[in-house]
Enzyme design. Structure first.
Site, PDB file in Angstrom:
ATOM      1  N   SER A 140       0.785  -1.382   0.104  1.00 55.28           N
ATOM      2  CA  SER A 140       0.042   0.103  -0.002  1.00 55.28           C
ATOM      3  C   SER A 140       1.078   1.387  -0.017  1.00 55.28           C
ATOM      4  O   SER A 140       1.690   1.260  -1.074  1.00 55.28           O
ATOM      5  CB  SER A 140      -1.046  -0.131   1.298  1.00 55.28           C
ATOM      6  OG  SER A 140      -1.937   0.857   1.082  1.00 55.28           O
ATOM      7  N   ASP A 170       0.503  -4.350  -3.836  1.00 53.41           N
ATOM      8  CA  ASP A 170      -0.804  -3.352  -3.775  1.00 53.41           C
ATOM      9  C   ASP A 170      -0.389  -2.033  -3.665  1.00 53.41           C
ATOM     10  O   ASP A 170      -1.080  -1.192  -2.820  1.00 53.41           O
ATOM     11  CB  ASP A 170      -2.031  -3.862  -3.330  1.00 53.41           C
ATOM     12  CG  ASP A 170      -3.228  -3.729  -3.951  1.00 53.41           C
ATOM     13  OD1 ASP A 170      -3.345  -3.586  -5.163  1.00 53.41           O
ATOM     14  OD2 ASP A 170      -4.372  -3.768  -3.364  1.00 53.41           O
ATOM     15  N   HIS A 247      -7.386  -5.412  -0.907  1.00 51.17           N
ATOM     16  CA  HIS A 247      -6.186  -4.710  -0.576  1.00 51.17           C
ATOM     17  C   HIS A 247      -5.553  -5.268   0.866  1.00 51.17           C
ATOM     18  O   HIS A 247      -4.187  -5.306   0.853  1.00 51.17           O
ATOM     19  CB  HIS A 247      -6.506  -3.250  -0.528  1.00 51.17           C
ATOM     20  CG  HIS A 247      -5.329  -2.190  -0.251  1.00 51.17           C
ATOM     21  ND1 HIS A 247      -4.418  -2.123  -1.205  1.00 51.17           N
ATOM     22  CD2 HIS A 247      -4.982  -1.558   0.744  1.00 51.17           C
ATOM     23  CE1 HIS A 247      -3.589  -1.452  -0.769  1.00 51.17           C
ATOM     24  NE2 HIS A 247      -3.858  -1.008   0.307  1.00 51.17           N
TER      25      HIS A 247
END
Length: 320
Positions: A140, A170, A247
């Site tokens: 992230s 991600d 996610h």
């Protein structure tokens, strides 16, 4: 300073193990508090270190957590990597943080520069870090920070050690295209990451760009997510997108506390976390084996479809 050791339930085996399964190395998790005046060997930030517990010389991977998450939420993923023969250093970059990632980049550089003098003090006896084989990975916002440091987005920040592999799990560069958080990483020019002197892997979640409900934005919005990062990569690079997973689906099965509960509430998610975590752990192992250890057999098998994956892929690509 407090150092906490905890042995995992990993057991040794003499049989061949898939990269998507727990490996053959017994492992330890080591929790270390941040630097204090009384101990100059302690790190600049609190760390969670996953390490093989038996004698050997092992490559090292720095793994950066996602936005407002705890490094402990990645304990199972970290142990997966360590069981395959990697020392994983996962800093807690912050507890409360705004949108600007500049301090995260600086902290990651400081931790990298600490490794040569400090890491050995916190590893089991006869375990040696091989810092000539050093990977940098992040999830992230942590993926954004990893790319930003590797790309030299802060002109006055550098590392004493050289990274040999870069992975974005991600990765997210902000809220939307045109709403990138500083410092912006994406340029929206194809293959613009041409100053990265290392192989790159980008892992994406198919549900990351889907809103869980109308009140919250997607956790990995279109325009600033995995697809955009990969579009700017140059060869060698590889790209995987897990179709029906979200996610945060590579986190531990159970993440406690308010922040832990939020990981279930804010992001669209798959049916369970284990398959995505096994997939992320497996492709990380295969990629790191290929580019840090010179053994590409598992990565080639994944590329050629000769191995059963824990998840269904929506997209895959290799730049060689």
């Amino acid at each position: 300073m407090v150092i906490t050791y905890s042995s995992s339930s990993v057991t040794c085996s003499t049989t061949s193990t898939s990269v998507f399964d727990i490996g053959n190395n017994k492992t330890k998790l080591v929790k270390i508090e941040a630097q204090t005046c009384s101990n100059q060997n302690s790190p600049p930030k609190a760390l969670l270190i996953g390490t093989p517990s038996e004698a050997g010389r092992f490559p090292v991977v720095i793994f950066l957590h996602g936005y407002l998450l705890y490094n402990s939420f990645y304990s199972q993923l970290i142990q997966h990597l360590s069981s395959h023969g990697f020392i994983v250093v996962a800093p807690q970059l912050y507890l409360v943080e705004g949108a600007d990632a500049t301090e995260d980049i600086k902290s990651t550089a400081e931790i990298t520069n600490w490794l040569a003098e400090g890491l050995q003090h916190y590893l089991p006896t006869e375990v040696e870090p091989n810092l000539k084989k050093l990977g940098l990975a992040g999830h992230s916002r942590g993926g954004k920070v990893a790319f930003a440091l590797a790309l030299g987005k802060l002109a006055n920040i550098s590392t004493d050690l050289k990274f040999s592999a870069l992975i974005g799990v991600d990765p997210v560069d902000g809220m939307d295209k045109g709403k990138q958080t500083p410092p912006a990483v994406l340029t929206y020019v194809p293959q613009s990451f041409n100053n990265l002197d290392m192989p790159v892997m980008v892992i994406g979640s198919g549900l990351g760009e889907v809103k869980r409900n109308p009140l919250f934005p997607a956790c990995a919005p279109k325009g600033v997510n995995h697809r955009d990062f990969y579009n700017e990569c140059c060869k060698p690079a590889c790209y995987f997108v897990a179709k029906d997973y979200g996610h945060n689906d590579m986190l531990d099965d159970e993440t406690k506390g308010i922040r832990g509960k939020a990981t279930y509430c804010l992001c669209k998610q798959g049916k369970s976390r284990e398959p995505m975590r096994r997939f992320v752990g497996g492709v990380l192992v295969a990629f790191l084996e290929a580019y840090l250890e010179g053994n590409s057999s598992d990565l080639v098998a994944i590329r050629d479809g000769h191995v059963t994956l824990p998840v269904e892929l929506r997209d895959t690509d290799f730049l060689v």
